[in-house]
Design an enzyme around this catalytic site. Structure first.
Site, PDB file in Angstrom:
ATOM      1  N   LYS A 191       0.846  -1.199   0.000  1.00 52.80           N
ATOM      2  CA  LYS A 191       0.000   0.000   0.000  1.00 52.80           C
ATOM      3  C   LYS A 191       0.876   1.241   0.000  1.00 52.80           C
ATOM      4  O   LYS A 191       1.488   1.588   1.012  1.00 52.80           O
ATOM      5  CB  LYS A 191      -0.934   0.055   1.215  1.00 52.80           C
ATOM      6  CG  LYS A 191      -2.039   1.102   0.967  1.00 52.80           C
ATOM      7  CD  LYS A 191      -2.679   1.657   2.194  1.00 52.80           C
ATOM      8  CE  LYS A 191      -1.997   2.870   2.757  1.00 52.80           C
ATOM      9  NZ  LYS A 191      -1.982   4.057   1.900  1.00 52.80           N
ATOM     10  N   SER A 245       4.917   7.456  10.213  1.00 50.49           N
ATOM     11  CA  SER A 245       4.957   8.169  11.495  1.00 50.49           C
ATOM     12  C   SER A 245       4.848   7.195  12.669  1.00 50.49           C
ATOM     13  O   SER A 245       4.262   6.112  12.556  1.00 50.49           O
ATOM     14  CB  SER A 245       3.819   9.180  11.548  1.00 50.49           C
ATOM     15  OG  SER A 245       2.585   8.504  11.463  1.00 50.49           O
ATOM     16  N   THR A 246       5.366   7.626  13.795  1.00 52.95           N
ATOM     17  CA  THR A 246       5.265   6.832  15.024  1.00 52.95           C
ATOM     18  C   THR A 246       3.803   6.633  15.411  1.00 52.95           C
ATOM     19  O   THR A 246       3.403   5.552  15.852  1.00 52.95           O
ATOM     20  CB  THR A 246       6.051   7.551  16.140  1.00 52.95           C
ATOM     21  OG1 THR A 246       7.432   7.539  15.771  1.00 52.95           O
ATOM     22  CG2 THR A 246       5.888   6.878  17.484  1.00 52.95           C
ATOM     23  N   GLU A 267       9.447   1.247  10.925  1.00 56.64           N
ATOM     24  CA  GLU A 267      10.506   2.256  10.748  1.00 56.64           C
ATOM     25  C   GLU A 267       9.792   3.592  10.811  1.00 56.64           C
ATOM     26  O   GLU A 267       9.115   3.977   9.866  1.00 56.64           O
ATOM     27  CB  GLU A 267      11.207   2.026   9.402  1.00 56.64           C
ATOM     28  CG  GLU A 267      12.601   2.611   9.365  1.00 56.64           C
ATOM     29  CD  GLU A 267      12.611   4.056   8.942  1.00 56.64           C
ATOM     30  OE1 GLU A 267      12.581   4.935   9.833  1.00 56.64           O
ATOM     31  OE2 GLU A 267      12.633   4.323   7.738  1.00 56.64           O
ATOM     32  N   CYS A 302      13.290  10.802   7.304  1.00 56.41           N
ATOM     33  CA  CYS A 302      13.127  10.381   8.709  1.00 56.41           C
ATOM     34  C   CYS A 302      14.400  10.600   9.522  1.00 56.41           C
ATOM     35  O   CYS A 302      14.332  10.878  10.708  1.00 56.41           O
ATOM     36  CB  CYS A 302      12.652   8.939   8.791  1.00 56.41           C
ATOM     37  SG  CYS A 302      13.654   7.828   7.824  1.00 56.41           S
ATOM     38  N   GLU A 401       8.776  15.911  15.352  1.00 57.81           N
ATOM     39  CA  GLU A 401       9.297  15.725  14.006  1.00 57.81           C
ATOM     40  C   GLU A 401       8.523  16.637  13.057  1.00 57.81           C
ATOM     41  O   GLU A 401       7.309  16.497  12.894  1.00 57.81           O
ATOM     42  CB  GLU A 401       9.125  14.267  13.573  1.00 57.81           C
ATOM     43  CG  GLU A 401       9.780  13.997  12.241  1.00 57.81           C
ATOM     44  CD  GLU A 401       9.652  12.552  11.797  1.00 57.81           C
ATOM     45  OE1 GLU A 401       8.586  11.954  12.018  1.00 57.81           O
ATOM     46  OE2 GLU A 401      10.619  12.030  11.224  1.00 57.81           O
TER      47      GLU A 401
HETATM   48  P1  NDP Z   1       1.749   8.294   8.010  1.00 57.78           P
HETATM   49  O1  NDP Z   1       2.416   7.523   9.072  1.00 57.78           O
HETATM   50  O2  NDP Z   1       0.446   8.919   8.285  1.00 57.78           O
HETATM   51  O3  NDP Z   1       1.591   7.373   6.702  1.00 57.78           O
HETATM   52  C1  NDP Z   1       2.447   6.299   6.354  1.00 57.78           C
HETATM   53  C2  NDP Z   1       1.605   5.207   5.720  1.00 57.78           C
HETATM   54  O4  NDP Z   1       0.626   4.719   6.659  1.00 57.78           O
HETATM   55  C3  NDP Z   1       0.813   5.697   4.511  1.00 57.78           C
HETATM   56  O5  NDP Z   1       0.743   4.668   3.542  1.00 57.78           O
HETATM   57  C4  NDP Z   1      -0.537   5.985   5.112  1.00 57.78           C
HETATM   58  O6  NDP Z   1      -1.575   5.965   4.179  1.00 57.78           O
HETATM   59  C5  NDP Z   1      -0.677   4.868   6.121  1.00 57.78           C
HETATM   60  N1  NDP Z   1      -1.634   5.184   7.161  1.00 57.78           N
HETATM   61  C6  NDP Z   1      -1.996   6.419   7.621  1.00 57.78           C
HETATM   62  N2  NDP Z   1      -2.932   6.306   8.586  1.00 57.78           N
HETATM   63  C7  NDP Z   1      -3.174   4.982   8.743  1.00 57.78           C
HETATM   64  C8  NDP Z   1      -4.048   4.241   9.581  1.00 57.78           C
HETATM   65  N3  NDP Z   1      -4.859   4.823  10.455  1.00 57.78           N
HETATM   66  N4  NDP Z   1      -4.031   2.889   9.477  1.00 57.78           N
HETATM   67  C9  NDP Z   1      -3.225   2.277   8.586  1.00 57.78           C
HETATM   68  N5  NDP Z   1      -2.405   2.928   7.756  1.00 57.78           N
HETATM   69  C10 NDP Z   1      -2.353   4.271   7.834  1.00 57.78           C
HETATM   70  O7  NDP Z   1       2.724   9.375   7.494  1.00 57.78           O
HETATM   71  P2  NDP Z   1       2.302  10.636   6.661  1.00 57.78           P
HETATM   72  O8  NDP Z   1       2.516  10.208   5.268  1.00 57.78           O
HETATM   73  O9  NDP Z   1       0.978  11.217   6.928  1.00 57.78           O
HETATM   74  O10 NDP Z   1       3.337  11.640   7.231  1.00 57.78           O
HETATM   75  C11 NDP Z   1       3.121  12.218   8.520  1.00 57.78           C
HETATM   76  C12 NDP Z   1       4.355  12.177   9.325  1.00 57.78           C
HETATM   77  O11 NDP Z   1       4.904  10.851   9.360  1.00 57.78           O
HETATM   78  C13 NDP Z   1       5.470  12.981   8.756  1.00 57.78           C
HETATM   79  O12 NDP Z   1       5.337  14.329   9.010  1.00 57.78           O
HETATM   80  C14 NDP Z   1       6.633  12.347   9.450  1.00 57.78           C
HETATM   81  O13 NDP Z   1       6.703  12.814  10.745  1.00 57.78           O
HETATM   82  C15 NDP Z   1       6.289  10.894   9.466  1.00 57.78           C
HETATM   83  N6  NDP Z   1       6.875  10.146   8.377  1.00 57.78           N
HETATM   84  C16 NDP Z   1       7.991   9.428   8.630  1.00 57.78           C
HETATM   85  C17 NDP Z   1       8.586   8.738   7.616  1.00 57.78           C
HETATM   86  C18 NDP Z   1       9.799   7.944   7.820  1.00 57.78           C
HETATM   87  O14 NDP Z   1      10.469   7.616   6.855  1.00 57.78           O
HETATM   88  N7  NDP Z   1      10.128   7.561   9.026  1.00 57.78           N
HETATM   89  C19 NDP Z   1       8.073   8.776   6.264  1.00 57.78           C
HETATM   90  C20 NDP Z   1       6.859   9.532   6.104  1.00 57.78           C
HETATM   91  C21 NDP Z   1       6.296  10.175   7.144  1.00 57.78           C
HETATM   92  P3  NDP Z   1      -2.152   7.339   3.551  1.00 57.78           P
HETATM   93  O15 NDP Z   1      -1.018   8.268   3.379  1.00 57.78           O
HETATM   94  O16 NDP Z   1      -2.714   6.890   2.276  1.00 57.78           O
HETATM   95  O17 NDP Z   1      -3.169   7.832   4.513  1.00 57.78           O
END
Ligand code: NDP
Length: 497
Positions: A191, A245-246, A267, A302, A401
């Site tokens: 996904k 995200s965490t 991660e 990240c 973050e």
């Molecule tokens: P998210 O953690 O929200 O998203 C990462 C993945 O999880 C996406 O595919 C997202 O889908 C999915 N997801 C989101 N909500 C849910 C849920 N409730 N249940 C299951 N899957 C879910 O990251 P974001 O993309 O919104 O970014 C927000 C923050 O996350 C950033 O500002 C940063 O702090 C952190 N981040 C960290 C990363 C890293 O490499 N460690 C990478 C990206 C983000 P969808 O986007 O389609 O909702």
């Protein structure tokens, strides 16, 4: 790639075809409910295409297809040397389509084309090739038991893996999961983030062209709350491998506990401390690394070095040196090959980043450079390099973050103080230290709680090294041979003699 091709990105972008349906059981299909969502270019705010919005019914179909492929043994029981050949072809096809994939990545998430073409796509291919080459060189074990028995310690693929990935390095994060998961014989349902589904959808087709049997790799674009949650709660998914995200990482732990206790590997985020000791050599070079460490990929990384811990005796001089990089890093058109900083991934994220900048101002940090949205007339989401000085460890911009081009410079008194501030975070992904003193380097390496420590370098990277964090930055490692462990289970087989 020829120079002519490189300079003509806009023209090529106009001629691109988008794959915008789900990829299930080896072919593109619309979402069962017929829904779509807008895939928006962060550079212009314009809709690029409408993508299938998968929901639980689509996830069920994808998981069923992955399960069927897994149980059939067509991939899971294929000889490792044959899986190797398929994955090597897959890596080569990614390289053969590098121009198209780089364009898709840049259009979809706003990163500079110079980065997607020279970093994201080649490193994605290299990752797949690395696991392809490794998989027929990994042996199982025979335990040192007594003479009257033979005990085999075998590794078996887990089954169906759900890979849920973010938007900052869409294809590369997908490949960090696909490489080891597929090499070990699993089937995958991927996904992509809703902000960046285009390269994942395209490479699924390339994987089949390379010889990956139908159903072994499925892609379900859609929203986290629907498609992501359906995967997390699915009773027939054996593992979720996640980057993001965490906060969402914690949801996956909950989904697992409330469903089938699927394995979870996370991660998550970081707030990397980048420590500059007063004895560090060549502050000009270190300033360049500090600027690159936070502003590369618009700060949407990240392990971005978002906390700059500078010894109080050099703090003003050093922060000025970092700020001197701001003019050459002004955001530009991501398709212009000279652009070094592109657009933030979406309006909502840009507003979030600007909100943190407001918070920095209101909590009393000193704005040195940047701080306002730019290029608004393009319709895109651009924030310039932004540096705050005199940040204290308790401020929001020192703790949360931001995931944007925002650097918080925090002064410290001595090594103990620096380590205390560095460790005063819920995160523990990366850390960096610049010093000429070998004892300082080793002391810090032992005491800093982080999965990756850079000494006198920043963001060094190679597929051969594990990547992942301590504390709430998650657990489980991507990259390197260690990643093979998490996509397999140990089975002990006793044979009486
Ligand atoms: P998210 O953690 O929200 O998203 C990462 C993945 O999880 C996406 O595919 C997202 O889908 C999915 N997801 C989101 N909500 C849910 C849920 N409730 N249940 C299951 N899957 C879910 O990251 P974001 O993309 O919104 O970014 C927000 C923050 O996350 C950033 O500002 C940063 O702090 C952190 N981040 C960290 C990363 C890293 O490499 N460690 C990478 C990206 C983000 P969808 O986007 O389609 O909702």
């Amino acid at each position: 790639m020829s120079a002519a091709l490189k300079t003509d990105w806009h023209d090529q972008a106009r001629r691109l075809d988008y794959r915008n349906q789900a990829f299930i059981d080896g072919r593109y299909v619309p979402a069962a409910g017929g829904k779509t969502f807008d895939c928006v270019s962060p550079a212009t705010g314009q809709v690029l295409t409408k993508v299938a919005a998968c929901e639980s019914e689509d996830v069920d179909r994808a998981v069923a297809s992955a399960r069927k492929a897994f149980e059939s043994g067509v991939w899971s029981r294929m000889a490792p040397r044959d899986r190797k050949r398929v994955l090597q072809r897959f890596a080569q096809l990614i390289l053969d389509h590098a121009t198209e994939l780089a364009l898709l990545e840049t259009l979809d998430m706003g990163k500079p084309i110079r980065d997607s073409s020279s970093i994201d796509i080649p490193l994605s291919a290299r990752c797949i090739a690395y696991y392809a080459e490794a998989i027929d060189k990994v042996y199982d074990q025979v335990a040192p038991t007594a003479d009257n028995a033979l005990a085999l310690v075998l590794r078996e693929p887990l089954g169906v893996i759900a890979a849920v990935v973010p938007w900052n390095f869409p294809l590369m994060m997908a490949c960090w999961k696909l490489g080891p998961a597929l090499a070990t014989g699993n089937s995958v349902v991927l996904k992509p983030a809703e902000q960046s589904p285009l390269t994942a959808l395209r490479v699924a087709e390339l994987a089949v062209e390379a010889g990956l049997p139908a159903g072994v790799l499925n892609v379900v674009p859609g929203f986290g709350e629907t498609a992501g949650q359906a995967l997390g709660r699915h009773m027939d998914v054996d593992m979720v491998t996640f980057t993001g995200s965490t906060e969402v990482g914690k949801y996956f732990m909950k989904y697992s506990g409330e469903s089938n206790l699927k394995r979870v590997s996370l991660e998550c985020g970081g707030k990397t401390p980048h420590i500059v000791m007063p004895d560090a050599e060549n502050l000009d070079r270190i300033a360049a690394e500090a600027a690159g460490g936070i502003f590369f990929n618009q700060g949407e990384v990240c392990n971005a070095g978002s906390r700059l811990l500078v010894h109080e005796s050099i703090k003003d001089e050093f922060v000025a040196k970092v700020a001197a990089y701001a003019p050459e890093l002004q955001p530009g058109d991501p398709l212009d090959p000279t652009t070094k900083l592109g657009a933030l991934v979406e309006r909502r994220h840009m507003e979030r980043v600007l909100g943190y900048i407001d918070r920095g101002r209101s909590e009393g940090a000193r704005l040195v450079v940047g701080g306002e949205r730019v290029r608004q007339e393009t319709g895109g989401y651009y924030v310039p390099p932004t540096i705050f000085a005199d940040v204290t460890p308790g401020m929001t911009i020192a703790r949360e973050e931001i995931f944007g081009p925002v650097l918080s410079a925090i002064p410290f008194k001595d090594l103990d103080d620096a380590i205390r501030i560095a460790n005063d975070s819920i995160y523990g992904l990366g850390a960096a230290l610049w010093t000429r003193d070998i004892t300082t380097a080793h002391r810090a390496a032992r005491r800093i709680r982080a999965g990756i420590l850079y000494v006198n370098t920043y963001d060094s990277d190679d597929i051969t090294t594990p990547f992942g964090g301590f504390k709430q930055s998650g657990f489980g490692r991507d990259k390197s041979l260690h990643a093979l462990d998490k996509y397999t289970d140990l089975k002990t087989v006793w044979i009486g003699l």
